[in-house]
Design a protein around this motif. Structure first.
Motif, PDB file in Angstrom:
ATOM      1  N   GLN A  18       3.474   8.623 -10.920  1.00  0.00           N
ATOM      2  CA  GLN A  18       4.695   8.058 -11.344  1.00  0.00           C
ATOM      3  C   GLN A  18       4.727   7.769 -12.910  1.00  0.00           C
ATOM      4  O   GLN A  18       3.169   7.423 -13.309  1.00  0.00           O
ATOM      5  N   SER A  19       5.737   8.033 -13.700  1.00  0.00           N
ATOM      6  CA  SER A  19       5.733   7.355 -14.740  1.00  0.00           C
ATOM      7  C   SER A  19       5.276   5.593 -14.784  1.00  0.00           C
ATOM      8  O   SER A  19       5.923   5.063 -14.576  1.00  0.00           O
ATOM      9  N   PRO A  20       5.048   5.470 -16.394  1.00  0.00           N
ATOM     10  CA  PRO A  20       5.209   3.288 -16.260  1.00  0.00           C
ATOM     11  C   PRO A  20       6.159   2.626 -15.704  1.00  0.00           C
ATOM     12  O   PRO A  20       6.780   1.982 -15.340  1.00  0.00           O
ATOM     13  N   GLU A  58       0.879  -1.259  -0.240  1.00  0.00           N
ATOM     14  CA  GLU A  58      -0.138   0.097  -0.054  1.00  0.00           C
ATOM     15  C   GLU A  58       1.360   1.720   0.301  1.00  0.00           C
ATOM     16  O   GLU A  58       0.194   1.896  -0.804  1.00  0.00           O
ATOM     17  N   ASN A  59       2.446   0.828   0.400  1.00  0.00           N
ATOM     18  CA  ASN A  59       3.136   2.388   0.842  1.00  0.00           C
ATOM     19  C   ASN A  59       3.344   2.295  -0.922  1.00  0.00           C
ATOM     20  O   ASN A  59       3.658   3.480  -0.940  1.00  0.00           O
ATOM     21  N   GLU A  60       3.448   1.338  -1.222  1.00  0.00           N
ATOM     22  CA  GLU A  60       4.824   1.603  -2.658  1.00  0.00           C
ATOM     23  C   GLU A  60       3.340   2.269  -3.394  1.00  0.00           C
ATOM     24  O   GLU A  60       3.846   3.227  -4.489  1.00  0.00           O
ATOM     25  N   LEU A  61       2.066   1.762  -3.386  1.00  0.00           N
ATOM     26  CA  LEU A  61       1.621   2.176  -4.650  1.00  0.00           C
ATOM     27  C   LEU A  61       0.594   3.773  -4.361  1.00  0.00           C
ATOM     28  O   LEU A  61       0.894   4.041  -4.715  1.00  0.00           O
ATOM     29  N   ILE A  64      10.686  -1.558  -1.117  1.00  0.00           N
ATOM     30  CA  ILE A  64      11.665  -0.849  -1.476  1.00  0.00           C
ATOM     31  C   ILE A  64      10.943   0.335  -1.110  1.00  0.00           C
ATOM     32  O   ILE A  64       9.359   1.030  -1.060  1.00  0.00           O
ATOM     33  N   GLU A  65      12.750   1.249  -0.649  1.00  0.00           N
ATOM     34  CA  GLU A  65      11.874   2.863   0.188  1.00  0.00           C
ATOM     35  C   GLU A  65      11.789   3.540  -0.992  1.00  0.00           C
ATOM     36  O   GLU A  65      12.828   3.559  -2.318  1.00  0.00           O
ATOM     37  N   PRO A  66      10.483   4.734  -0.689  1.00  0.00           N
ATOM     38  CA  PRO A  66      11.118   5.565  -1.692  1.00  0.00           C
ATOM     39  C   PRO A  66      12.135   6.388  -1.994  1.00  0.00           C
ATOM     40  O   PRO A  66      12.452   7.121  -1.124  1.00  0.00           O
ATOM     41  N   THR A  67      12.419   6.700  -3.510  1.00  0.00           N
ATOM     42  CA  THR A  67      12.934   7.906  -3.857  1.00  0.00           C
ATOM     43  C   THR A  67      12.972   8.506  -4.849  1.00  0.00           C
ATOM     44  O   THR A  67      12.230   8.194  -5.372  1.00  0.00           O
ATOM     45  N   SER A  68      13.912   9.703  -4.695  1.00  0.00           N
ATOM     46  CA  SER A  68      13.876  10.387  -6.526  1.00  0.00           C
ATOM     47  C   SER A  68      14.698   9.575  -7.406  1.00  0.00           C
ATOM     48  O   SER A  68      16.054   9.301  -7.148  1.00  0.00           O
TER      49      SER A  68
END
Length: 147
Positions: A66-68, A57-60, A98-102
């Motif tokens: 975000q882009s495909p 859920e957090n990753e979604l 996986i942690e969010p990142t730029s």
């Protein structure tokens, strides 16, 4: 050769091996001291369409706008983690994180694996976008994965 879960290995069992391919590119990772997982994926919309099957859920929530290509990167990263573990029955959405990142053209993602009796955090998944594909690679020297 492949073991019962489909993970490739060399006949001497002295090397850790991971393989991946698309229609036009192939990738291999081989190491003696480290367990490895490698993946290569063509950039398209497939991962975005099935995102709820492999993302938490957090990753979604993070990937919402975000882009495909970013969805494909996360799919490839989780495939690399899965190949690193070498066990069947892993839930990509519940056990691989996986942690969010730029994102850039190349870099790394921080990931964790949560198995029944083992939690591994701080894994770096290196990635690179190239030729309409994304390549991911993860390695670990931990023996807690029971590989």
């Amino acid at each position: 050769m492949k073991d019962q879960s489909g993970k490739p290995f060399d006949i001497t069992r002295k090397w850790n091996v991971s393989l991946s391919h698309t229609n036009v590119l192939a990738a291999a990772a081989v190491s003696k001291p480290f367990y490895v997982g490698v993946d290569i994926e063509k950039l398209d919309n497939r991962a975005a369409r099935i995102a709820s099957r492999f993302l938490s859920e957090n990753e979604l929530e993070y990937l919402q706008n975000q882009s495909p290509e970013t969805f494909t990167l996360f799919w490839s990263a989780k495939e690399s983690l899965y190949k690193l573990i070498g066990q069947s029955g892993i839930s990509f959405s519940r056990q691989l994180h996986i942690e969010p990142t730029s994102l850039k053209k190349e870099g790394y993602l921080i990931a964790s694996i949560n198995l029944k009796d083992t939690n591994i955090s701080g894994l770096k998944i290196y990635y690179r976008f190239l030729q309409n594909h994304v390549f991911t690679l993860v390695s670990s020297n931990t023996t807690l994965l029971n590989l």
